[in-house]
Design a protein around this motif. Sequence first.
Motif, PDB file in Angstrom:
ATOM      1  N   LEU A 388      47.513  33.372  20.926  1.00  0.00           N
ATOM      2  CA  LEU A 388      46.633  32.722  22.538  1.00  0.00           C
ATOM      3  C   LEU A 388      47.182  31.298  22.451  1.00  0.00           C
ATOM      4  O   LEU A 388      46.771  30.144  23.313  1.00  0.00           O
ATOM      5  N   HIS A 389      48.269  31.060  21.780  1.00  0.00           N
ATOM      6  CA  HIS A 389      48.951  29.623  21.670  1.00  0.00           C
ATOM      7  C   HIS A 389      49.967  28.571  21.730  1.00  0.00           C
ATOM      8  O   HIS A 389      50.860  29.346  21.767  1.00  0.00           O
ATOM      9  N   ARG A 390      50.660  28.001  22.700  1.00  0.00           N
ATOM     10  CA  ARG A 390      51.364  27.152  22.943  1.00  0.00           C
ATOM     11  C   ARG A 390      52.105  25.943  22.814  1.00  0.00           C
ATOM     12  O   ARG A 390      50.551  25.181  23.464  1.00  0.00           O
ATOM     13  N   TYR A 391      52.728  25.324  22.159  1.00  0.00           N
ATOM     14  CA  TYR A 391      52.731  24.094  21.482  1.00  0.00           C
ATOM     15  C   TYR A 391      53.866  23.202  22.104  1.00  0.00           C
ATOM     16  O   TYR A 391      55.223  23.702  21.603  1.00  0.00           O
ATOM     17  N   PHE A 392      54.025  22.522  22.757  1.00  0.00           N
ATOM     18  CA  PHE A 392      55.316  21.719  23.071  1.00  0.00           C
ATOM     19  C   PHE A 392      55.670  19.868  23.299  1.00  0.00           C
ATOM     20  O   PHE A 392      54.428  19.691  22.762  1.00  0.00           O
ATOM     21  N   THR A 393      56.098  19.638  22.087  1.00  0.00           N
ATOM     22  CA  THR A 393      56.371  18.130  21.893  1.00  0.00           C
ATOM     23  C   THR A 393      57.341  17.994  22.429  1.00  0.00           C
ATOM     24  O   THR A 393      58.110  18.708  23.318  1.00  0.00           O
ATOM     25  N   ILE A 394      56.607  17.081  23.022  1.00  0.00           N
ATOM     26  CA  ILE A 394      57.382  15.933  24.493  1.00  0.00           C
ATOM     27  C   ILE A 394      58.004  14.840  23.459  1.00  0.00           C
ATOM     28  O   ILE A 394      57.523  13.433  23.380  1.00  0.00           O
ATOM     29  N   ALA A 395      59.321  15.256  23.988  1.00  0.00           N
ATOM     30  CA  ALA A 395      60.113  13.673  23.118  1.00  0.00           C
ATOM     31  C   ALA A 395      60.065  12.929  24.110  1.00  0.00           C
ATOM     32  O   ALA A 395      60.400  12.565  24.706  1.00  0.00           O
ATOM     33  N   GLY A 396      59.700  11.175  23.579  1.00  0.00           N
ATOM     34  CA  GLY A 396      59.631  10.148  23.821  1.00  0.00           C
ATOM     35  C   GLY A 396      58.262  10.082  24.673  1.00  0.00           C
ATOM     36  O   GLY A 396      58.260   8.341  25.280  1.00  0.00           O
ATOM     37  N   GLY A 397      57.870  10.880  24.004  1.00  0.00           N
ATOM     38  CA  GLY A 397      55.877  10.672  24.705  1.00  0.00           C
ATOM     39  C   GLY A 397      55.381  10.214  23.442  1.00  0.00           C
ATOM     40  O   GLY A 397      55.448  10.278  22.476  1.00  0.00           O
ATOM     41  N   THR A 398      54.299   9.493  24.097  1.00  0.00           N
ATOM     42  CA  THR A 398      53.670   9.326  23.692  1.00  0.00           C
ATOM     43  C   THR A 398      52.118   8.429  23.656  1.00  0.00           C
ATOM     44  O   THR A 398      52.280   9.787  24.304  1.00  0.00           O
ATOM     45  N   HIS A 399      51.222   7.991  22.629  1.00  0.00           N
ATOM     46  CA  HIS A 399      49.717   8.119  23.411  1.00  0.00           C
ATOM     47  C   HIS A 399      49.516   7.538  24.806  1.00  0.00           C
ATOM     48  O   HIS A 399      48.689   8.559  25.433  1.00  0.00           O
ATOM     49  N   VAL A 400      49.487   6.655  25.646  1.00  0.00           N
ATOM     50  CA  VAL A 400      49.222   6.858  27.119  1.00  0.00           C
ATOM     51  C   VAL A 400      50.532   6.255  27.544  1.00  0.00           C
ATOM     52  O   VAL A 400      51.314   5.952  27.089  1.00  0.00           O
ATOM     53  N   ASP A 401      50.509   6.918  28.268  1.00  0.00           N
ATOM     54  CA  ASP A 401      51.431   6.933  30.159  1.00  0.00           C
ATOM     55  C   ASP A 401      51.591   5.304  30.026  1.00  0.00           C
ATOM     56  O   ASP A 401      52.930   5.381  30.412  1.00  0.00           O
ATOM     57  N   GLY A 402      51.104   4.692  30.000  1.00  0.00           N
ATOM     58  CA  GLY A 402      51.390   3.152  30.464  1.00  0.00           C
ATOM     59  C   GLY A 402      52.721   2.462  29.663  1.00  0.00           C
ATOM     60  O   GLY A 402      52.844   1.239  30.253  1.00  0.00           O
ATOM     61  N   LEU A 403      52.792   2.372  28.511  1.00  0.00           N
ATOM     62  CA  LEU A 403      53.605   1.505  27.575  1.00  0.00           C
ATOM     63  C   LEU A 403      54.795   2.586  28.678  1.00  0.00           C
ATOM     64  O   LEU A 403      56.148   1.633  27.772  1.00  0.00           O
ATOM     65  N   TYR A 404      54.964   3.246  29.082  1.00  0.00           N
ATOM     66  CA  TYR A 404      55.930   3.313  29.502  1.00  0.00           C
ATOM     67  C   TYR A 404      57.443   2.223  30.458  1.00  0.00           C
ATOM     68  O   TYR A 404      58.212   2.052  30.223  1.00  0.00           O
ATOM     69  N   ASP A 405      55.747   1.772  31.011  1.00  0.00           N
ATOM     70  CA  ASP A 405      56.223   0.324  31.802  1.00  0.00           C
ATOM     71  C   ASP A 405      56.805  -0.137  31.245  1.00  0.00           C
ATOM     72  O   ASP A 405      58.053  -0.629  31.897  1.00  0.00           O
ATOM     73  N   THR A 406      56.337  -0.271  29.728  1.00  0.00           N
ATOM     74  CA  THR A 406      57.272  -1.573  28.978  1.00  0.00           C
ATOM     75  C   THR A 406      58.049  -1.287  28.075  1.00  0.00           C
ATOM     76  O   THR A 406      59.665  -2.147  28.049  1.00  0.00           O
ATOM     77  N   TYR A 407      58.324   0.100  28.401  1.00  0.00           N
ATOM     78  CA  TYR A 407      60.461   0.613  27.329  1.00  0.00           C
ATOM     79  C   TYR A 407      60.252   1.728  28.196  1.00  0.00           C
ATOM     80  O   TYR A 407      60.755   3.130  27.827  1.00  0.00           O
ATOM     81  N   PRO A 408      60.791   1.686  29.695  1.00  0.00           N
ATOM     82  CA  PRO A 408      60.911   2.665  30.384  1.00  0.00           C
ATOM     83  C   PRO A 408      62.780   3.594  29.660  1.00  0.00           C
ATOM     84  O   PRO A 408      63.278   4.883  30.244  1.00  0.00           O
ATOM     85  N   ASP A 409      63.407   3.440  28.843  1.00  0.00           N
ATOM     86  CA  ASP A 409      64.862   3.142  27.990  1.00  0.00           C
ATOM     87  C   ASP A 409      64.518   3.862  26.432  1.00  0.00           C
ATOM     88  O   ASP A 409      64.796   4.668  26.502  1.00  0.00           O
ATOM     89  N   ARG A 410      63.195   4.131  26.402  1.00  0.00           N
ATOM     90  CA  ARG A 410      62.719   4.118  25.090  1.00  0.00           C
ATOM     91  C   ARG A 410      61.751   5.355  25.172  1.00  0.00           C
ATOM     92  O   ARG A 410      61.196   6.299  24.554  1.00  0.00           O
ATOM     93  N   LEU A 411      60.834   5.304  26.475  1.00  0.00           N
ATOM     94  CA  LEU A 411      59.574   6.583  26.706  1.00  0.00           C
ATOM     95  C   LEU A 411      60.089   7.562  27.955  1.00  0.00           C
ATOM     96  O   LEU A 411      60.503   7.396  28.083  1.00  0.00           O
ATOM     97  N   ARG A 412      59.081   8.489  27.745  1.00  0.00           N
ATOM     98  CA  ARG A 412      58.972   9.153  29.212  1.00  0.00           C
ATOM     99  C   ARG A 412      57.246   9.745  29.300  1.00  0.00           C
ATOM    100  O   ARG A 412      56.674   9.861  28.258  1.00  0.00           O
TER     101      ARG A 412
END
Length: 464
Positions: A388-412
């Motif tokens: 009943l379960h699927r689990y996807f790890t998101i490479a470059g993902g962190t806890h809040v997406d707003g940090l992507y604006d500060t680190y667009p080259d490191r996060l997604r």
Amino acid sequence: MRLSRGVPFVAATLLVGALGWPAPVAATAVGEQHCVRQDHVRVPGAAFQQSACLVDLTTTGLAGTPHTDLADQAGLTARGTRTPTGVPGIQIDGYFPDSSRFNATHGWQHDAQFVIRLPDRWNGGLVVTGAPGTRRQYATDTAISDQVLALGYAYASTDKGNSGADFYRDGKRPGDAVAEWNTRTTELTRAARKAVAQRYGHAPRRTYMTGISNDGYLTRWQLENHPELYDGGVDWEGALWTANGPNLLTSLPMAVARMVGSARDEDLYAAGFARGSEFLWPYHERAYWGVTQKIYRAEFDPAYDSDCPGPSAGSTPEQIRAPCASDAAYDYASRPASVHRAVSRVALTGRIGRPLITLHGDLDALLPKAVDSDVYARLVDASGRGPLHRYFTIAGGTHVDGLYDTYPDRLRPILPCYRSAFDALVSWVERGTRPPADHTVGRPANGEVLNSCTLSTPVAPDAR
């Protein structure tokens, strides 16, 4: 057998003053079916409700009105995120009976607030969510509500019955405040299903539970304890609570120890924090680690330090977010059995009764996946619910997406992957199309991550 598997908190307590309600929009503005049966919809069990007929239920249409709160959404999504618009329908705001008064939204000074949105063009489904961290009922309007409304779903969200940095003060026993999150979500789901039936003439054919962080935890808990209410769920980096650990009180003390200079980077790696996430640690020191440890220690173990009971021990934002020195030495394993019993009241088991998709970023520096979703996936497997379960790890993902604006080259941002996961859940539940097997989702070849994500794109072996 599965493939190998590799609160949370919002730092600022945001206050909303009393705002006036705009006059209802004329039904002729968008068509004959606009807001039909608005006066017939009563939310069962609500102590108060107020409805409005609106030409657009999305954040684009609601920005600047009392029908959403953009400040309470701050940091959850990246700038440039595309969101749908132009969804007319009914919005119902209100609250259930409650004795606590943390939520000042609309000037009501009343907890157990909710929002229910009923689009004119309904697809027969309902999506239920709650507030991540210590936010309130409008927190995921951009991240979740906009998209599901555009797909035709009715939408319901709760403040979980308490909010803000001092939520641990709610209740009489340790663990009461978090336990209320679960009961308020169940309460809203049952009430929203009946409100939907009043508006459209029949109950929803499908009901999905979903959420981010603390509400990812609620998604897990609901599918474990009330599978009869739902058809499936998407868990976006849900917090893990287990009576004997791991949980936030087993990983965060080491982060606090680093803040006060008594721990090394190697100690954080041993506690589950990912190598490669170090560039995010200074931000988490300022915004998350100290105050999150204080809050949950005060909720489950209030006797630990009477000189530093929780965030209310401070009077400025800096003092509230600062760690208690005693928390650097906090050892959950050695705490009294009463503390473990308090956590066991809200603990997860992995015994989900409906399909669940979990997403977690590999650079999450608040809820490290190694001691969170990796563990939860093993709990699901051990309970015999792995199919009943699927689990996807998101490479470059962190806890809040707003940090992507500060680190667009490191996060997604994770939001595009979340939207793909929701579509995959619907296909799984309604058409029997099983999602891909568990894997790490890598960056697409074209580098576009802000508004697209394909779950079937595994990370290249040499990029692991």
